[in-house]
Design a protein around this motif. Structure first.
Motif, mmCIF file in Angstrom:
data_model
loop_
_atom_site.group_PDB
_atom_site.id
_atom_site.type_symbol
_atom_site.label_atom_id
_atom_site.label_comp_id
_atom_site.label_asym_id
_atom_site.label_seq_id
_atom_site.Cartn_x
_atom_site.Cartn_y
_atom_site.Cartn_z
ATOM 1 N N GLY A 1 0.823 -1.191 0.000
ATOM 2 C CA GLY A 1 0.000 0.000 0.000
ATOM 3 C C GLY A 1 0.859 1.243 0.000
ATOM 4 O O GLY A 1 2.101 1.163 -0.067
ATOM 5 N N PHE A 2 0.209 2.392 0.079
ATOM 6 C CA PHE A 2 0.883 3.689 -0.016
ATOM 7 C C PHE A 2 0.926 4.337 1.357
ATOM 8 O O PHE A 2 -0.104 4.508 2.011
ATOM 9 C CB PHE A 2 0.149 4.579 -1.014
ATOM 10 C CG PHE A 2 0.126 4.008 -2.407
ATOM 11 C CD1 PHE A 2 1.167 4.251 -3.279
ATOM 12 C CD2 PHE A 2 -0.931 3.207 -2.816
ATOM 13 C CE1 PHE A 2 1.159 3.711 -4.561
ATOM 14 C CE2 PHE A 2 -0.947 2.668 -4.101
ATOM 15 C CZ PHE A 2 0.104 2.920 -4.968
ATOM 16 N N LYS A 3 2.124 4.704 1.771
ATOM 17 C CA LYS A 3 2.294 5.237 3.122
ATOM 18 C C LYS A 3 1.490 6.515 3.338
ATOM 19 O O LYS A 3 1.006 6.775 4.437
ATOM 20 C CB LYS A 3 3.779 5.490 3.397
ATOM 21 C CG LYS A 3 4.158 5.390 4.864
ATOM 22 C CD LYS A 3 5.670 5.383 5.031
ATOM 23 C CE LYS A 3 6.062 5.093 6.478
ATOM 24 N NZ LYS A 3 5.764 3.696 6.878
ATOM 25 N N ASN B 1 4.378 -0.377 4.628
ATOM 26 C CA ASN B 1 4.354 0.348 3.366
ATOM 27 C C ASN B 1 5.592 1.213 3.169
ATOM 28 O O ASN B 1 6.067 1.858 4.106
ATOM 29 C CB ASN B 1 3.101 1.220 3.286
ATOM 30 C CG ASN B 1 1.833 0.395 3.220
ATOM 31 O OD1 ASN B 1 1.847 -0.743 2.759
ATOM 32 N ND2 ASN B 1 0.727 0.963 3.692
ATOM 33 N N LEU B 2 6.084 1.239 1.935
ATOM 34 C CA LEU B 2 7.201 2.100 1.563
ATOM 35 C C LEU B 2 6.725 3.542 1.421
ATOM 36 O O LEU B 2 5.549 3.814 1.182
ATOM 37 C CB LEU B 2 7.801 1.629 0.233
ATOM 38 C CG LEU B 2 8.590 0.312 0.257
ATOM 39 C CD1 LEU B 2 8.784 -0.205 -1.158
ATOM 40 C CD2 LEU B 2 9.939 0.494 0.949
ATOM 41 N N ASP B 3 7.671 4.465 1.527
ATOM 42 C CA ASP B 3 7.353 5.881 1.329
ATOM 43 C C ASP B 3 6.816 6.113 -0.079
ATOM 44 O O ASP B 3 7.205 5.436 -1.040
ATOM 45 C CB ASP B 3 8.595 6.743 1.546
ATOM 46 C CG ASP B 3 9.011 6.800 3.016
ATOM 47 O OD1 ASP B 3 8.164 6.511 3.879
ATOM 48 O OD2 ASP B 3 10.184 7.120 3.282
ATOM 49 N N VAL C 1 -2.208 -3.267 -5.015
ATOM 50 C CA VAL C 1 -2.791 -2.747 -3.781
ATOM 51 C C VAL C 1 -3.424 -3.896 -3.005
ATOM 52 O O VAL C 1 -4.241 -4.658 -3.535
ATOM 53 C CB VAL C 1 -3.839 -1.662 -4.088
ATOM 54 C CG1 VAL C 1 -4.532 -1.198 -2.812
ATOM 55 C CG2 VAL C 1 -3.181 -0.479 -4.791
ATOM 56 N N GLY C 2 -3.037 -4.016 -1.721
ATOM 57 C CA GLY C 2 -3.477 -5.132 -0.909
ATOM 58 C C GLY C 2 -4.867 -4.963 -0.337
ATOM 59 O O GLY C 2 -5.468 -3.882 -0.392
#
Length: 386
Positions: A274-276, A284-286, A302-303
């Motif tokens: 996902g999106f941080k 989640n990564l930055d 996207v999970g």
């Protein structure tokens, strides 16, 4: 006195029966849950649109579990009947091979091997008990056996031509499901590049670099070092590129992702996450890293669980998808369910039409829905597979 040996045999036999026949199912029921919910409303318009989409998902782990995946199950998130109901055309099936004790998103060490116990309890071959490579091979062979018994309903996709044939058959009305095999964590190579050759020849097409702990390739997002690629990791990336294998940077540290993008021109996938900026968890990564993956031509799955999207309801998953579209562009967003991967979700594979409904409710265009639900993934693999 003679009764004591008999009692010991009975006790040990009962214990063995519990471990083999009770523990695997109970473990999966505990780890792969679907939150109880009333039946979702899906309109006729949503069902009609969904039926015309080749739904594709970048990550699921059904090969781990002790059940016949071709038959409908009362546990887990996927099986062939539920995938058919959900309209799935293409599923990346990955092989996790090692789980650290106390697995978490923040910090893990490569310590006690939980899957050693699980492989014995599930009566996997002895070749899997102490070998992570053996576990990868076993799961690939399990997929082959499932495809063989499926009467053509499940196909292993090893090449662009395999995928094109499958999609062409679906246009004509058949509904086979394609499976692309991958490994979740290249510790399965056991530090030996020759293992990559063996798995490639057997049909592996996706190489996940790390899982929950640092390995011979470099640092995990959930490990202790935060390191980038090691020399062995660099050799794996270059050899994977030569063989047209798809690299998966899910679970990789930010430094490892940067090293991969600098080393190879080939686009990568981040199969599930996902999106941080949308869900600020250690999973989640930055967002800047996600933008770099997309700028490199990559695809982000996207999970469907809380660690990836925070709100794992259908509407919450769709909000994460919209956030990703606005951040990196619709061409780079796909589904990355992590079904059967030790996650708790709000819908299973049979209920995937609810995502199409939720996108319509959120004013997604038909083109956006088609891309995210399947077209981006099939386009990516048609370009990147051997």
């Amino acid at each position: 006195m003679r009764r004591r040996p008999l009692l010991i045999v009975v006790v040990l036999g009962s214990l063995f029966a519990v471990i083999v026949f009770v523990v695997p199912g109970a473990t999966e029921r505990a780890l792969n849950q679907v939150v109880p919910h009333p039946s979702y409303f899906v309109s006729e318009a949503a069902r009609a649109l969904h039926a015309t989409i080749d739904v594709s998902d970048l990550h699921a782990d059904p090969l781990l579990w002790k059940r016949d995946w071709l038959e409908r199950a009362g546990r887990g998130h996927t099986d062939l009947p539920r995938m058919l109901e959900g309209g799935v055309a293409l599923q990346v099936m990955t092989a996790p091979t090692k789980t650290p004790l106390g697995q978490n998103y923040e910090r893990n060490v490569d310590g006690f091997d939980v899957w050693m116990i699980a492989s014995i309890a599930q009566l996997w071959p002895s070749s899997t008990w102490f070998s992570v490579f053996g576990r990868a091979v076993h799961q690939l062979r399990t997929l082959e056996e499932l495809a063989f018994r499926s009467d053509g309903r499940l196909r292993i996709v090893r090449s662009r031509s395999d995928l094109r044939q499958l999609l062409d058959e679906r246009v004509l009305g058949a509904k086979p499901i394609g499976a692309i095999f991958g490994i979740e964590g290249a510790h399965a190579l056991e530090g030996d590049l020759a293992r990559l050759d063996e798995l490639d020849r057997m049909g592996m097409r996706v190489v996940g670099l790390t899982h929950f702990f640092d390995n011979e390739l470099g640092g995990s997002l959930h490990g202790v070092s935060g390191e980038g690629l090691s020399e062995f990791g660099r050799s794996v990336i270059l050899e994977a590129a030569r063989r047209r294998l798809v690299v998966d940077v899910a679970h990789a540290s930010s430094r490892m992702v940067a090293d991969v993008l600098a080393l190879s021109d080939r686009p990568v996938i981040l199969s599930h996450g996902g999106f941080k900026g949308n869900c600020d968890t250690a999973r989640n990564l930055d967002d800047t890293v996600m933008q770099q993956i997309a700028a490199h031509g990559g695809l982000i799955g996207v999970g469907f669980w809380d660690g990836a999207v925070c709100d794992p309801t259908p509407a919450g998953v769709v909000r994460a998808i919209r956030y990703g579209i606005e951040l990196v562009g619709v061409d780079h967003i796909a589904l990355g369910s992590d079904f059967d991967g030790g996650t708790t979700v709000h819908f299973d594979a049979a209920e995937l039409p609810v995502l199409t409904q939720a996108m319509l409710d959120a004013d997604f265009s038909e083109a956006e829905i088609r891309q995210v639900m399947g077209d981006n993934a099939t386009r990516f693999f048609l370009a990147q597979l051997p």
